[in-house]
Design a protein around this motif. Structure first.
Motif, short mmCIF file in Angstrom:
data_model
loop_
_atom_site.label_atom_id
_atom_site.label_comp_id
_atom_site.label_asym_id
_atom_site.label_seq_id
_atom_site.Cartn_x
_atom_site.Cartn_y
_atom_site.Cartn_z
N ALA A 184 0.83 -1.20 0.00
CA ALA A 184 0.00 0.00 0.00
C ALA A 184 0.87 1.25 0.00
CB ALA A 184 -0.93 0.00 1.22
N SER A 244 -7.23 -1.06 -12.42
CA SER A 244 -7.26 -2.28 -11.61
C SER A 244 -7.30 -3.53 -12.48
CB SER A 244 -8.48 -2.26 -10.67
OG SER A 244 -8.41 -1.20 -9.77
N ASN A 323 -3.06 -1.52 -4.91
CA ASN A 323 -4.24 -0.85 -5.45
C ASN A 323 -4.86 0.09 -4.42
OD1 ASN A 323 -5.38 -0.72 -7.96
ND2 ASN A 323 -6.80 -2.39 -7.67
N LEU A 324 -4.88 -0.35 -3.16
CA LEU A 324 -5.41 0.51 -2.11
C LEU A 324 -4.59 1.79 -2.00
CD1 LEU A 324 -7.31 1.03 0.29
CD2 LEU A 324 -5.66 -0.20 1.74
N GLU A 327 -5.55 4.16 -4.78
CA GLU A 327 -6.85 4.81 -4.59
C GLU A 327 -6.78 5.86 -3.49
OE1 GLU A 327 -8.69 4.23 -6.93
OE2 GLU A 327 -7.64 2.44 -7.58
#
Length: 427
Positions: A184, A244, A323-324, A327
């Motif tokens: 992350a 994604s 991906n987190l 975002e």
């Protein structure tokens, strides 16, 4: 005078930002040609390899490097440099361990030439491998934006960077949570230090408070804040969906494209989004652009995870964490800029701001396309881009100040007729 100030404020803001960026050393539009340290723990030693991208290494050591020179004329110097910046010690008593680098070789990793060293880390004679601290600052001691991904037994351990130059390497692997957090963090830094990804997002946000009518951008009604918010959610969600999908496909090996065409396509995506910010290309074009080019950006995101040899379980964890991080960074950008853009869009200064910012985006993206297509050798705006990416809060504050100033001028203009009428009545 008020009319002139409305027109000049955006231009002056952009000029100040560009002039301030001039003397800063360049770090690239997409500075994460990452290094990697891949480790495997045995009973009496830790072995693996160190991967150093030549373009970043050349900047760090202030030399022109080629795949031929790093194993030829520069071999001894580079070996000594790398060895001097890697050390290990017991995590408990801090007793130093030996670190040995083997003979360096060149390898192309994700389309970029790398110098690769085998590495062997050993505790003192007669002692088995226990938890140890690995200190590493190859390249990162010179490059603020560089990142070094560390894996142990094909699982993500952490990241070395300008602020983090030491990591604890456990013999017994920690829970999946440590790898998830590290991934992350890597996702946050990948977007947060990538001028191209940030500029693409900004170009998509600029027309969000406006309405397309008759092939032009029109100011929206003051009551449409909710509509603007929904539109921004659609843009961010569309981009997230696109990147994604290809991030997962590329990271699992289903899709494999060369880096240079992908990076060139990313520059093209910024040019298209900038053109759309100048004049609407299609209805709800920013959503279409976000999902379409989000697919391309996902391939670039996957390059940050490439060549790490992650196991399937670790790959899933890493993808989710990475991906987190992406975002979270996108949402932070939206939170920092969107309120100011919304206020500014309801003033007469917004057309000049929109056109000026989109023009800069078009200029930067064109320069990136030429360089990445090998039509030019350098990007003359790298220093500006590096400065802007390195000072996000100052950029956001500048836009907020501009919005507040334009709003104040609007209130003064609206109040002026009332004051003039009162003066006439008094006379």
């Amino acid at each position: 005078m008020r009319h002139v100030m409305r027109r000049l404020l955006p231009v002056l803001l952009l000029a100040v930002l560009m002039l301030a960026g001039g003397p800063v050393p360049s770090a690239g539009a997409h500075p994460m040609a990452t290094s990697a340290v891949l480790l495997s723990i045995g009973d009496d030693r830790v072995e693996g390899e160190v991967q150093l991208p030549l373009d970043r290494l050349a900047i760090a050591v202030h030399r022109d490097l080629t795949p031929e020179s790093v194993v030829g004329a520069d071999r001894t110097f580079l070996h000594a440099y790398a060895a001097a910046h890697i050390s290990a010690a017991d995590a408990t008593d801090h007793h130093p361990w030996s670190v040995t680098l083997g003979t360096g070789t060149t390898r192309t990793i994700d389309g970029t030439a790398h110098l690769v060293y085998p590495i062997s880390i050993r505790p003192p004679a007669g002692r088995s491998v226990t938890d140890f601290d690995l200190r590493y600052d190859v390249i990162v001691e010179e490059l603020l934006t560089h990142r070094v991904i560390v894996t142990v037994a094909s699982k993500t351990l952490g990241v070395f960077d300008w602020d983090t130059k030491s990591l604890k390497v456990p013999v017994d692997r920690e829970s999946w949570l440590s790898g998830f957090v590290a991934a992350a963090r890597l996702g946050i830094e990948h977007v947060g230090t990538g001028a191209d990804h940030l500029l693409f997002l900004l170009m998509l946000l600029i027309p969000a408070p406006l309405l397309a009518a008759g092939g032009r951008w029109r100011a929206a009604e003051s009551r449409s804040a909710r509509r603007t918010l929904v539109r921004v959610v659609h843009v961010v969600s569309a981009f997230a969906l696109g990147h994604s999908l290809t991030l997962a496909l590329a990271a699992t090996g289903v899709v494999d494209l060369p880096t240079r065409p992908v990076e060139t396509a990313i520059a093209l995506s910024i040019a298209v989004s900038a053109a759309h910010a100048l004049r609407p290309l299609v209805a709800r074009g920013e959503v279409v652009i976000a999902v379409g080019f989000g697919l391309v950006h996902g391939l670039a995101f996957a390059s940050a995870l490439g060549e790490l040899g992650l196991e399937r379980g670790s790959l899933v964890t890493t993808l989710l964490g990475f991906n987190l991080g992406i975002e979270v960074t996108q949402l932070l950008v939206v939170a920092l800029l969107m309120p100011s853009l919304l206020v500014l869009s309801r003033t007469a200064a917004y057309p000049a701001f929109r056109i000026g910012t989109a023009a800069v985006g078009l200029l930067f993206s064109t320069s990136w396309m030429l360089e990445r297509a090998t039509l030019t050798t350098t990007d003359p705006f790298e220093g500006v881009q590096t400065w802007l990416v390195g000072h996000p809060l100052l950029v956001a504050l500048s836009v907020a100040t501009l919005a507040a100033g334009a709003r104040l001028l609007l209130y003064e203009s609206a109040a002026a007729p009332g004051r003039a009428g009162s003066a006439r009545r008094e006379r």
